[in-house]
Design a protein around this motif. Structure first.
Motif, PDB file in Angstrom:
ATOM      1  N   PRO A 248       1.000  -1.255   0.102  1.00 42.88           N
ATOM      2  CA  PRO A 248      -0.048  -0.031  -0.004  1.00 42.88           C
ATOM      3  C   PRO A 248       0.922   1.229   0.061  1.00 42.88           C
ATOM      4  N   LEU A 252      -4.759   2.388   4.414  1.00 40.97           N
ATOM      5  CA  LEU A 252      -5.681   1.438   4.086  1.00 40.97           C
ATOM      6  C   LEU A 252      -7.086   1.859   4.551  1.00 40.97           C
ATOM      7  N   TYR A 286      -8.354  -5.291   5.900  1.00 41.21           N
ATOM      8  CA  TYR A 286      -7.272  -4.390   5.499  1.00 41.21           C
ATOM      9  C   TYR A 286      -6.188  -4.778   4.555  1.00 41.21           C
ATOM     10  N   ASP A 288      -4.256  -3.652   0.533  1.00 38.08           N
ATOM     11  CA  ASP A 288      -4.219  -2.505  -0.714  1.00 38.08           C
ATOM     12  C   ASP A 288      -5.434  -2.541  -1.428  1.00 38.08           C
ATOM     13  N   GLY A 346      -1.447  -7.760   4.945  1.00 36.85           N
ATOM     14  CA  GLY A 346      -2.429  -6.855   5.694  1.00 36.85           C
ATOM     15  C   GLY A 346      -3.041  -7.968   6.776  1.00 36.85           C
TER      16      GLY A 346
END
Length: 373
Positions: A248, A252, A286, A288, A346
């Motif tokens: 990312p 996020l 959570y 990208d 994530g």
């Protein structure tokens, strides 16, 4: 190059080579040819050249045995250690056995990529989590700090901690590849004009094969060390273009998926989340924004993955499937609000009790922690 023509970088002492741009001593052949047209055999590797002329540190990595030798040397010095960690991949960016090498030297754990944490995440909770995870690894950090090497956020806080704990010592910056260590040091140089002026006006002072020394101005140095390749990183399984889909670049944004028991959520072809038992609930993802997410029935999940891996479920791309490791299953029984963390990707927040299975590529960690939000 044979022994008759071996050249060594005048900046760091590394043997000049033109083959591996991630290793010490690298310089492009065209740049080497240009330097050799001068009336001197003094040459700089690309890393030292860019530091000398542009005040820019480039990342470089070394093999495990060389890194162990370097860590042993650090343990024998009286120094402050900055251990840079990717807060999205703690287990994949922790240096194995670091606590055995630092000796009595104080350690500050620096969590990078603070700028891409969701807005609702308590930074205090993240720092506490970093502290606890470090203790689980045997480290006893004197402090933790969250920074963004990309934007420079909180670098001033890091410098304040360095001033607090340095006590006139050298400072060694250590970390695995892909954690943003060199970018962070570039931010320190950029934000500290005294350091910048010293580098600009003097010959680069590093004299050892595998580290770069940046003068503080009091006879001591901030010392950048090469990164060690940690094989348990998602990043090592993907090409540069695919990395852009999992790394990312901005905060996020949560995505909520309502799942019944016996439903599956795919995180592209890189990971899988099975809801095995429990009442219908919302799971907050959570990752990208560019990473493709797909919901399907658990009974169809295996066949769906096999059929669509590399196409609908990508990355990995079709041409990379042959080398992509199988997904390994990790089962968790949940009794409180937790995050299921996929190393390098994530996490998914589980709100209510239930049983889930999470899959990630072989050797890539899946861990459970108290929810950060």
């Amino acid at each position: 190059m044979d022994s008759k023509t071996d050249l060594y970088c005048i900046g760091c002492g590394a043997k000049i080579q033109t083959e591996d741009k991630t290793a010490i001593g690298y310089i492009p052949q065209s740049a080497l040819d240009k330097q050799l047209t001068d009336d001197t055999q003094d040459v700089y590797c690309q890393r030292c050249f860019r530091l000398r002329h542009y005040n820019e540190i480039m990342p470089v990595s070394i093999a495990d045995d060389e890194f162990v030798r370097l860590l042993n040397e650090i343990g024998d010095r009286d120094a402050l250690i900055l251990n840079v960690i990717d807060i999205f991949d703690f287990n994949g960016s922790i240096i194995p056995g670091l606590h055995r090498f630092v000796g009595d030297n104080p350690v500050i754990v620096v969590g990078n990529k603070e700028d891409v944490l969701p807005k609702g995440v308590s930074r205090g909770k993240v720092r506490q989590w970093l502290f606890e995870q470090s203790h689980d690894q045997g480290l006893r950090p004197v402090d933790t700090v969250l920074v963004s090497s990309k934007s420079g956020r909180n670098v001033d806080q890091l410098m304040a901690l360095i001033d607090k704990y340095r006590h006139g010592k050298d400072v060694y910056v250590v970390g695995t590849t892909n954690v943003g260590k060199s970018t962070l040091i570039n931010q320190i140089i950029k934000q500290n004009m005294a350091i910048k002026d010293l580098i600009t006006t003097s010959r680069f002072p590093g004299t050892t094969l595998d580290q770069i020394e940046i003068p503080f101005g009091d006879g001591k140095n901030l010392i950048d060390t090469p990164g060690i390749i940690h094989e348990h990183q998602m990043a090592h399984l993907l090409g540069p273009n695919d990395l852009n889909l999992i790394a990312p670049q901005k905060a996020l944004k949560p995505k909520v998926y309502q799942l019944n028991a016996a439903q599956t959520l795919f995180l592209a072809g890189l990971a899988r989340f099975d809801y095995l038992q429990g009442e219908r609930q919302g799971f907050t993802v959570y990752v990208d924004d560019q990473l493709y997410l797909h919901r399907t029935k658990l009974e169809n999940a295996d066949a769906f993955y096999e059929k669509h891996l590399g196409e609908l479920l990508n990355p990995p791309k079709a041409e990379a499937i042959a080398d992509f490791p199988k997904l390994v299953r990790h089962e968790f029984s949940i009794d409180q609000k937790v995050d299921i963390v996929f190393g390098g990707l994530g996490w998914i927040t589980v709100q209510k009790p239930g049983v889930i299975a999470a899959y990630a590529p072989e050797n890539v960690d899946v861990v459970i922690r108290k929810a950060l939000i």
